[in-house]
Design a protein around this motif. Structure first.
Motif, PDB file in Angstrom:
ATOM      1  N   MET A   1      -1.407  28.469  11.845  1.00  0.00           N
ATOM      2  CA  MET A   1      -0.969  27.301  11.051  1.00  0.00           C
ATOM      3  C   MET A   1      -0.971  27.663   9.571  1.00  0.00           C
ATOM      4  SD  MET A   1      -2.650  23.508  11.083  1.00  0.00           S
ATOM      5  CE  MET A   1      -3.829  23.579   9.752  1.00  0.00           C
ATOM      6  N   PRO A   2       0.142  27.442   8.870  1.00  0.00           N
ATOM      7  CA  PRO A   2       0.142  27.734   7.434  1.00  0.00           C
ATOM      8  C   PRO A   2      -0.596  26.646   6.652  1.00  0.00           C
ATOM      9  CG  PRO A   2       2.275  26.884   8.110  1.00  0.00           C
ATOM     10  CD  PRO A   2       1.407  26.896   9.324  1.00  0.00           C
ATOM     11  N   ARG A   3      -0.432  26.616   5.353  1.00  0.00           N
ATOM     12  CA  ARG A   3      -1.160  25.667   4.509  1.00  0.00           C
ATOM     13  C   ARG A   3      -0.841  24.214   4.883  1.00  0.00           C
ATOM     14  NH1 ARG A   3       2.167  23.376   0.649  1.00  0.00           N
ATOM     15  NH2 ARG A   3       0.710  22.994  -1.002  1.00  0.00           N
ATOM     16  N   ARG A   4      -1.804  23.363   4.617  1.00  0.00           N
ATOM     17  CA  ARG A   4      -1.619  21.948   4.931  1.00  0.00           C
ATOM     18  C   ARG A   4      -0.667  21.291   3.924  1.00  0.00           C
ATOM     19  NH1 ARG A   4      -7.381  19.143   6.021  1.00  0.00           N
ATOM     20  NH2 ARG A   4      -6.028  17.319   5.891  1.00  0.00           N
ATOM     21  N   ASP A   5       0.287  20.497   4.449  1.00  0.00           N
ATOM     22  CA  ASP A   5       1.220  19.787   3.573  1.00  0.00           C
ATOM     23  C   ASP A   5       0.821  18.337   3.372  1.00  0.00           C
ATOM     24  OD1 ASP A   5       2.836  21.979   3.223  1.00  0.00           O
ATOM     25  OD2 ASP A   5       3.992  21.560   5.057  1.00  0.00           O
ATOM     26  N   ASP A   6      -0.164  17.893   4.169  1.00  0.00           N
ATOM     27  CA  ASP A   6      -0.537  16.479   4.074  1.00  0.00           C
ATOM     28  C   ASP A   6      -1.473  16.223   2.907  1.00  0.00           C
ATOM     29  OD1 ASP A   6      -2.445  18.019   5.374  1.00  0.00           O
ATOM     30  OD2 ASP A   6      -3.329  16.267   6.367  1.00  0.00           O
ATOM     31  N   ILE A   7      -1.932  17.254   2.245  1.00  0.00           N
ATOM     32  CA  ILE A   7      -2.702  17.029   1.018  1.00  0.00           C
ATOM     33  C   ILE A   7      -1.966  17.660  -0.156  1.00  0.00           C
ATOM     34  CG2 ILE A   7      -5.033  16.691   1.958  1.00  0.00           C
ATOM     35  CD1 ILE A   7      -5.582  19.603   1.707  1.00  0.00           C
ATOM     36  N   LYS A   8      -1.998  16.970  -1.289  1.00  0.00           N
ATOM     37  CA  LYS A   8      -1.254  17.455  -2.449  1.00  0.00           C
ATOM     38  C   LYS A   8      -2.201  17.721  -3.611  1.00  0.00           C
ATOM     39  CE  LYS A   8       3.076  15.969  -0.950  1.00  0.00           C
ATOM     40  NZ  LYS A   8       2.802  16.545   0.388  1.00  0.00           N
ATOM     41  N   LYS A   9      -3.227  16.888  -3.699  1.00  0.00           N
ATOM     42  CA  LYS A   9      -4.089  16.940  -4.874  1.00  0.00           C
ATOM     43  C   LYS A   9      -5.535  17.137  -4.420  1.00  0.00           C
ATOM     44  CE  LYS A   9      -3.169  13.998  -8.533  1.00  0.00           C
ATOM     45  NZ  LYS A   9      -3.359  12.774  -9.365  1.00  0.00           N
ATOM     46  N   ILE A  10      -6.186  18.147  -4.997  1.00  0.00           N
ATOM     47  CA  ILE A  10      -7.540  18.502  -4.555  1.00  0.00           C
ATOM     48  C   ILE A  10      -8.509  18.439  -5.728  1.00  0.00           C
ATOM     49  CG2 ILE A  10      -8.973  20.331  -3.548  1.00  0.00           C
ATOM     50  CD1 ILE A  10      -6.353  21.366  -2.197  1.00  0.00           C
ATOM     51  N   LEU A  11      -9.623  17.762  -5.490  1.00  0.00           N
ATOM     52  CA  LEU A  11     -10.680  17.686  -6.515  1.00  0.00           C
ATOM     53  C   LEU A  11     -11.689  18.793  -6.277  1.00  0.00           C
ATOM     54  CD1 LEU A  11     -12.165  16.130  -8.831  1.00  0.00           C
ATOM     55  CD2 LEU A  11     -13.282  14.788  -7.033  1.00  0.00           C
ATOM     56  N   LEU A  12     -12.020  19.482  -7.360  1.00  0.00           N
ATOM     57  CA  LEU A  12     -13.002  20.560  -7.286  1.00  0.00           C
ATOM     58  C   LEU A  12     -14.127  20.219  -8.260  1.00  0.00           C
ATOM     59  CD1 LEU A  12     -12.466  23.263  -5.671  1.00  0.00           C
ATOM     60  CD2 LEU A  12     -12.297  24.328  -7.915  1.00  0.00           C
ATOM     61  N   ILE A  13     -15.366  20.352  -7.780  1.00  0.00           N
ATOM     62  CA  ILE A  13     -16.511  20.063  -8.657  1.00  0.00           C
ATOM     63  C   ILE A  13     -17.184  21.368  -9.035  1.00  0.00           C
ATOM     64  CG2 ILE A  13     -18.677  18.783  -8.870  1.00  0.00           C
ATOM     65  CD1 ILE A  13     -17.712  16.928  -6.651  1.00  0.00           C
ATOM     66  N   GLY A  14     -17.392  21.561 -10.325  1.00  0.00           N
ATOM     67  CA  GLY A  14     -18.093  22.753 -10.816  1.00  0.00           C
ATOM     68  C   GLY A  14     -19.593  22.586 -10.658  1.00  0.00           C
ATOM     69  N   SER A  15     -20.343  23.532 -11.208  1.00  0.00           N
ATOM     70  CA  SER A  15     -21.787  23.477 -10.976  1.00  0.00           C
ATOM     71  C   SER A  15     -22.592  23.051 -12.195  1.00  0.00           C
ATOM     72  CB  SER A  15     -22.288  24.816 -10.446  1.00  0.00           C
ATOM     73  OG  SER A  15     -22.152  25.803 -11.439  1.00  0.00           O
ATOM     74  N   GLY A  16     -21.898  22.653 -13.287  1.00  0.00           N
ATOM     75  CA  GLY A  16     -22.627  22.112 -14.433  1.00  0.00           C
ATOM     76  C   GLY A  16     -23.323  23.183 -15.254  1.00  0.00           C
ATOM     77  N   PRO A  17     -24.355  22.780 -15.992  1.00  0.00           N
ATOM     78  CA  PRO A  17     -25.006  23.740 -16.881  1.00  0.00           C
ATOM     79  C   PRO A  17     -25.672  24.865 -16.106  1.00  0.00           C
ATOM     80  CG  PRO A  17     -26.292  21.720 -16.727  1.00  0.00           C
ATOM     81  CD  PRO A  17     -24.993  21.456 -16.038  1.00  0.00           C
ATOM     82  N   ILE A  18     -25.781  25.992 -16.779  1.00  0.00           N
ATOM     83  CA  ILE A  18     -26.450  27.127 -16.160  1.00  0.00           C
ATOM     84  C   ILE A  18     -27.953  26.895 -16.162  1.00  0.00           C
ATOM     85  CG2 ILE A  18     -27.030  29.555 -16.559  1.00  0.00           C
ATOM     86  CD1 ILE A  18     -24.110  30.062 -17.007  1.00  0.00           C
ATOM     87  N   VAL A  19     -28.547  27.001 -15.007  1.00  0.00           N
ATOM     88  CA  VAL A  19     -30.000  26.830 -14.866  1.00  0.00           C
ATOM     89  C   VAL A  19     -30.508  27.990 -14.008  1.00  0.00           C
ATOM     90  CG1 VAL A  19     -29.979  24.303 -15.079  1.00  0.00           C
ATOM     91  CG2 VAL A  19     -29.674  25.355 -12.829  1.00  0.00           C
TER      92      VAL A  19
END
Lengths: 427, 373
Positions: free
Chosen positions: A1-19
């Motif tokens: 199966m190739p890439r999904r077409d049913d999603i267009k916009k993806i939220l990515l969360i970073g990891s914040g300050p370096i600790v």
């Protein structure tokens, strides 16, 4: 199966300050993911409060939010941007926890945001100690045993009945910093420490746990795709035994001291763990304790996400775990992705290398005069160096040289002194 | 232990790699091949399929975890020698019963350490598997080259008859009776069959079809083994007499022998598949398994192709009815497995028994035994 077409916009969360415990490795994984998702034609919405990251440079996302990594602000971003999916497995523990909060408070459901990579149930199965224990037990995977007792008799009965064994760690319930607990190596000690622990616990209850301190510590980096194909990217051996946090341990890839049957047993078990936990696509890290006396194996924990070790494993093998995890999350199968090194064969393979990789942590105890610099089960190092050599010796020496520490280590006069020094893990 | 008199590896193309002799310190020639697995050195050296060969390990640290009786794939070493970047005499594993370098010396396996194995392996990858040898520094290169030159080529070499047991060997069991035409079977294969309750009989590979049928097998098993499948026509002839009469399964050389018996051709791979990380796709289920491999020859596909681009179980006609391409290697898309439904036969090129290597394909033994009824 190739890439999904049913999603267009993806939220990515970073990891914040370096600790301590969560540093630049999640910028590295986040950048890889952003690049892949943009290349695949998705809109990427990125949120990270840390400006000193490459991922927050404008070209790495469709829109970048520098906002607190808290449920409120991120929920507001979701409401405004209406992403189709949230990829929570590439921003360390911060992103994973935040995604779980947003699932728990109903935000994701309200705005129809799908968790991709690992769903809420899988994250719970890996992260909740008690649920993890149940899942492993059901899958007949060996984990260090643990029992809750309220009397010395109960503990001794369990010991006689084979439920418990020695040595064991005793942890009183609801006490601060393990007060009143200890390690028991004999039947008498078990009775003594349990009695003391019960007395120390406000509810008269102690947890008796198998001690794997001193066992060898190993990790496997595992990837799974939606076709249920699983590959092991890298094995890592900790030079420091169980009892020193992996982040504070000198680690070597691939594992050096495992015979083929033991390595294959770890590999089989890691595959069982990722399937039992149910991480559908992407990378996970499974940690093992191996008894140096009889080769017995126990699973310690699993991270259902790209981890600190993934960065090391990626650099050690040339297999870009975060990039692959992002591709798998949007629907590709391992065999559909070209191998980054050969470009001619698929990514559904296991890297094999002809060199040795060493990671040595870097500490900053000199900045904290008077701090206890003994290493323990929580991470204290502030960074790390990696080196590649054709032999263990070469690799290890290069890593030592890379630490940028001028003062040579004190060389003890006798073997006894050296063993004494080595028995206390410190920088 | 001979730790360190200077020596060198010489290939037939004249390339030379310096090192230090270890193990017994003696020298000799063979086909120089390379294995990319990071564990399982003792299993490899005792695998009869390596007869006539000298193994170059691409992983640089060989011998860290020692040796043990349980790791023996047969009663003796079969590889003639080993070439290592750093041979070690460690005993890190809980199961270690001795050191690797000591073991090599005891068993008379030539060994050389400190070799630039990366350069050597690149040479083999570029120019193909070659004859070569391990020699002491005192020996002139001309003399060494002469020895290499007199080593027969692996193409056309029959080593199976050297590693086959002289007399039948029987293992009791309550399950199906598996009769093996033993061209050099690995202990792990016998172990997998016996774990499933099989009664196992190993027959010398010179046994004719009557000798096999006399044993009344529920399943005929064609073993792994060394050398060129085209050089053991007698065994191929035996197999041809058995296909269709009894269910036939096989591994590695056994897969090649069945293929030749039903009229397919085999060819020599440029540098072979030897390692523990080869992805193999089951074209009938879509499942990809990471497999253990050790072969220098392979079976040609339906149109006589070495490389098969199709991603489905292609079917074609053989002398014994339809053949189904069941498995394919995802590295070079060569044939990895076949089924002959009408003849009740199936074989695979890779090593589902592992020993060493991943266990992903062990379930194939269950499929084999389904044919036994």
């Amino acid at each position: 199966m190739p890439r999904r077409d049913d999603i267009k916009k993806i939220l990515l969360i970073g990891s914040g300050p370096i600790v301590i415990g969560q540093a630049a490795e999640f910028d590295y994984s986040g950048v890889q993911a952003c690049k892949v998702l943009l290349e695949e034609g998705y809109e990427v919405i990125l949120v990270n409060s840390n400006p000193a990251t490459i991922m927050t440079d404008p070209e790495f996302a469709t829109r970048t939010y520098v906002e607190p990594l808290l449920p409120g602000p991120v929920a507001a971003i979701i409401e405004k941007e209406r992403p189709d999916a949230l990829l929570p497995t590439l921003g360390g523990q911060t992103a994973l926890n935040l995604a779980m909060d947003l699932a728990a408070d109903g935000t994701l459901e309200k705005f129809g945001v799908e968790l991709i990579g690992a769903d809420r149930e899988a994250i719970t199965r890996a992260e909740d100690r008690e649920v993890f224990r149940q899942v492993m037990t059901e899958a007949e995977i060996r984990i260090p045993w643990s029992i809750t007792v309220e009397s010395v008799e109960e503990a001794l009965t369990s010991l006689d009945g084979g439920g418990a064994s020695l040595p064991a760690i005793i942890r009183p319930a609801f006490t601060m910093g393990g007060q009143g607990g200890g390690i028991a190596a004999t039947r008498d000690e078990l009775a003594g420490v349990v009695a003391k622990g019960i007395a120390a616990s406000p509810i008269g209850q102690v947890l008796v746990e198998e001690s794997v301190i001193g066992w060898g510590e190993f990790e496997l980096e595992v990837m799974r795709d939606h076709n249920d194909n699983v590959v092991i990217i890298c094995s890592i051996e900790n030079l420091d035994p169980m009892g020193v946090h992996t982040g504070d341990s000198i680690t070597v890839a691939p594992a050096q001291s495992l015979s083929d049957p033991v390595y294959q047993a770890l590999r089989d078990t890691a595959m069982m763990v990722i399937r039992a936990v149910g991480v559908e696509t992407g990378g996970s890290n499974v940690q093992f304790a191996v008894n140096p006396v009889d080769g017995e194996i126990a699973v310690i924990e699993m991270n259902p996400r790209v981890s600190r070790s993934s960065a090391l494993a990626s650099k050690a093998t040339g297999f870009p775990i975060a990039k692959m995890a992002a591709k798998l999350a949007v629907g590709y199968a391992l065999e559909e992705i070209p191998n980054d090194i050969t470009r001619a064969t698929p990514a559904s393979f296991e890297p094999t290398i002809d060199y040795v990789v060493t990671k040595i942590p870097r500490f900053a105890f000199e900045k904290f005069p008077g701090a206890d610099d003994r290493l323990s089960t929580y991470m204290q190092s502030v960074g790390e160096v990696m080196s590649i050599g054709r032999t263990f010796r070469e690799s290890f020496a290069k890593a030592m040289a890379s630490r940028e520490i001028d003062s040579p280590a004190a060389i003890p006069d006798s073997t006894e002194e050296l063993l004494e020094m080595l028995s206390v893990p410190d920088p | 232990m001979n730790a360190g008199s200077p020596g060198y590896v010489l290939l037939e193309d004249g390339s030379r790699y310096e090192g230090l002799l270890c193990g017994p310190g003696t020298s000799g020639t063979g086909e120089i091949v390379f294995n990319t697995a990071m564990t399982g050195y003792q299993e490899a050296v005792t695998d009869p399929s390596y007869a006539g060969q000298v193994i170059t390990f691409t992983y640089p640290m060989i011998g860290n975890y020692g040796v043990s009786e349980a790791a023996m794939e047969s009663s003796a070493p079969h590889a003639r020698g080993v070439i290592m970047r750093e041979g070690r005499n460690g005993d890190d594993a809980a199961t270690a019963e001795g050191g690797w370098l000591d073991w090599l010396e005891d068993r008379g396996v030539w060994a050389i350490s400190g070799v630039n194995t990366r350069a050597l392996v690149r040479q083999i990858r570029d120019r193909g598997a070659m004859r070569g040898g391990i020699f002491p520094a005192e020996m002139s290169q001309e003399e060494a080259a002469g020895q290499v030159e007199s080593e027969p080529s692996m193409a056309g070499a029959d080593f199976a008859s050297q590693v086959t047991p002289p007399e039948p060997v029987e293992y009791p069991g309550d399950g199906p009776h598996v009769v093996v035409i033993d061209t050099g079977i690995k202990a792990s294969i016998v172990g997998q069959l016996r774990e499933r309750g099989c009664r196992v009989t190993l027959l010398p590979c010179s046994s004719g079809p009557e000798a096999v049928l006399e044993r009344d097998p529920d399943l005929v098993f064609l073993a792994n083994g060394p050398g060129d499948p085209a050089a053991v026509d007698a065994v191929v002839g035996t197999v041809r007499e058995l296909v269709g009469k009894r269910p036939v399964v096989g591994i590695c050389l056994g897969h090649q022998l069945l293929s030749r018996a039903v009229g397919l051709e085999t060819f020599k791979l440029p540098f072979g598949h030897r390692g523990s990380n080869h992805p193999v796709k089951d074209l009938e289920t879509g499942v990809i398994e990471i497999t253990s491999q050790n072969h220098g020859f392979a079976v040609l596909g339906p149109e006589g192709d070495q490389r098969i681009e199709a991603d489905e179980p292609v079917r074609w006609q053989t002398d014994f009815g339809e053949a189904v391409l069941s498995h394919i290697n995802l590295y070079d898309r060569t044939v990895e497995g076949l089924r002959l439904p009408e003849a009740s036969a199936m074989t695979v090129q890779h090593h589902p028994e592992a020993g060493p290597g991943p266990h992903d394909s062990r379930h194939l033994f269950d499929r084999f035994l389904e044919l036994a009824g």
